[in-house]
Scaffold this motif. Structure first.
Motif, PDB file in Angstrom:
ATOM      1  N   ALA A  37       0.835  -1.210   0.000  1.00 59.86           N
ATOM      2  CA  ALA A  37       0.000   0.000   0.000  1.00 59.86           C
ATOM      3  C   ALA A  37       0.864   1.252   0.000  1.00 59.86           C
ATOM      4  O   ALA A  37       2.052   1.204   0.325  1.00 59.86           O
ATOM      5  N   ARG A  38       0.239   2.350  -0.362  1.00 61.60           N
ATOM      6  CA  ARG A  38       0.917   3.644  -0.313  1.00 61.60           C
ATOM      7  C   ARG A  38      -0.098   4.722   0.035  1.00 61.60           C
ATOM      8  O   ARG A  38      -1.307   4.552  -0.178  1.00 61.60           O
ATOM      9  N   MET A  53      11.614   6.552  10.426  1.00 58.02           N
ATOM     10  CA  MET A  53      11.182   5.205  10.070  1.00 58.02           C
ATOM     11  C   MET A  53      11.330   4.276  11.276  1.00 58.02           C
ATOM     12  O   MET A  53      12.405   4.191  11.875  1.00 58.02           O
ATOM     13  N   LEU A  54      10.254   3.607  11.640  1.00 59.89           N
ATOM     14  CA  LEU A  54      10.268   2.678  12.764  1.00 59.89           C
ATOM     15  C   LEU A  54      10.455   1.237  12.313  1.00 59.89           C
ATOM     16  O   LEU A  54      10.788   0.376  13.123  1.00 59.89           O
ATOM     17  N   ASP A  55      10.210   0.966  11.038  1.00 60.66           N
ATOM     18  CA  ASP A  55      10.349  -0.373  10.461  1.00 60.66           C
ATOM     19  C   ASP A  55      11.019  -0.268   9.100  1.00 60.66           C
ATOM     20  O   ASP A  55      11.049   0.799   8.487  1.00 60.66           O
ATOM     21  N   ASP A  56      11.534  -1.384   8.618  1.00 57.82           N
ATOM     22  CA  ASP A  56      12.080  -1.451   7.263  1.00 57.82           C
ATOM     23  C   ASP A  56      10.948  -1.641   6.260  1.00 57.82           C
ATOM     24  O   ASP A  56       9.835  -2.010   6.613  1.00 57.82           O
ATOM     25  N   GLY A  57      11.266  -1.404   4.981  1.00 58.45           N
ATOM     26  CA  GLY A  57      10.318  -1.653   3.903  1.00 58.45           C
ATOM     27  C   GLY A  57       9.626  -0.415   3.384  1.00 58.45           C
ATOM     28  O   GLY A  57       8.796  -0.511   2.487  1.00 58.45           O
ATOM     29  N   LEU A  58       9.964   0.765   3.921  1.00 59.79           N
ATOM     30  CA  LEU A  58       9.276   1.978   3.488  1.00 59.79           C
ATOM     31  C   LEU A  58      10.091   2.747   2.462  1.00 59.79           C
ATOM     32  O   LEU A  58      11.301   2.904   2.585  1.00 59.79           O
ATOM     33  N   ARG A  86       5.357   4.605   0.596  1.00 56.42           N
ATOM     34  CA  ARG A  86       4.907   3.311   0.073  1.00 56.42           C
ATOM     35  C   ARG A  86       5.581   2.208   0.887  1.00 56.42           C
ATOM     36  O   ARG A  86       6.752   2.327   1.249  1.00 56.42           O
ATOM     37  N   ASN A  87       4.838   1.132   1.147  1.00 57.23           N
ATOM     38  CA  ASN A  87       5.405  -0.033   1.832  1.00 57.23           C
ATOM     39  C   ASN A  87       5.745  -1.068   0.774  1.00 57.23           C
ATOM     40  O   ASN A  87       4.857  -1.645   0.148  1.00 57.23           O
ATOM     41  N   THR A  88       7.033  -1.309   0.584  1.00 58.83           N
ATOM     42  CA  THR A  88       7.498  -2.288  -0.402  1.00 58.83           C
ATOM     43  C   THR A  88       7.792  -3.641   0.233  1.00 58.83           C
ATOM     44  O   THR A  88       8.181  -4.578  -0.459  1.00 58.83           O
TER      45      THR A  88
END
Length: 118
Positions: A37-38, A53-58, A86-88
């Motif tokens: 999603a984005r 950023m609190l998590d990876d993948g953004l 966007r979450n990749t």
């Protein structure tokens, strides 16, 4: 003595946000973006945003420049810049948003609204 202040949670098609603090000139939110999603591409005329950023993948896009921003890194969104996240990755990913300026839904200019809001 009362407890901690209430947290406002708002669910969106791309995930959700938790509004931790809002006053006249600043807000603090944690946004969770679902895998794949984005957020809609938007810009604000009266506020800047600082993202942690609190998590990876953004992946962060600011004024047409997209880049992966790993956990622990930051991104700055100056007033007037077109932006989205966007979450990749394969899992929900979170980021902290601290915004500075005036907060009004009328300040949101959606340039590409993926979710067809009025």
């Amino acid at each position: 003595m009362g407890g901690p202040p209430a947290v406002h949670v708002d669910h969106r098609p791309w995930g959700r946000f938790e509004l931790l603090l809002l006053n006249g000139r600043a807000s603090v939110k944690v946004l969770t973006v679902e895998p794949g999603a984005r957020l809609s591409l938007q810009r604000h005329a009266r506020r800047d945003e600082w993202w942690q950023m609190l998590d990876d993948g953004l992946e962060v896009e600011v004024d047409g420049q997209a880049r992966a921003v790993p956990r622990g890194e930051r991104a700055w969104v100056p007033r007037g810049a077109a932006h989205r996240v966007r979450n990749t990755g394969d899992a929900p990913a979170r980021f902290l948003e601290i915004a500075f300026g005036d907060f009004d839904e009328d300040d949101i200019e959606r340039l590409a609204d993926d979710y067809r809001r009025a």
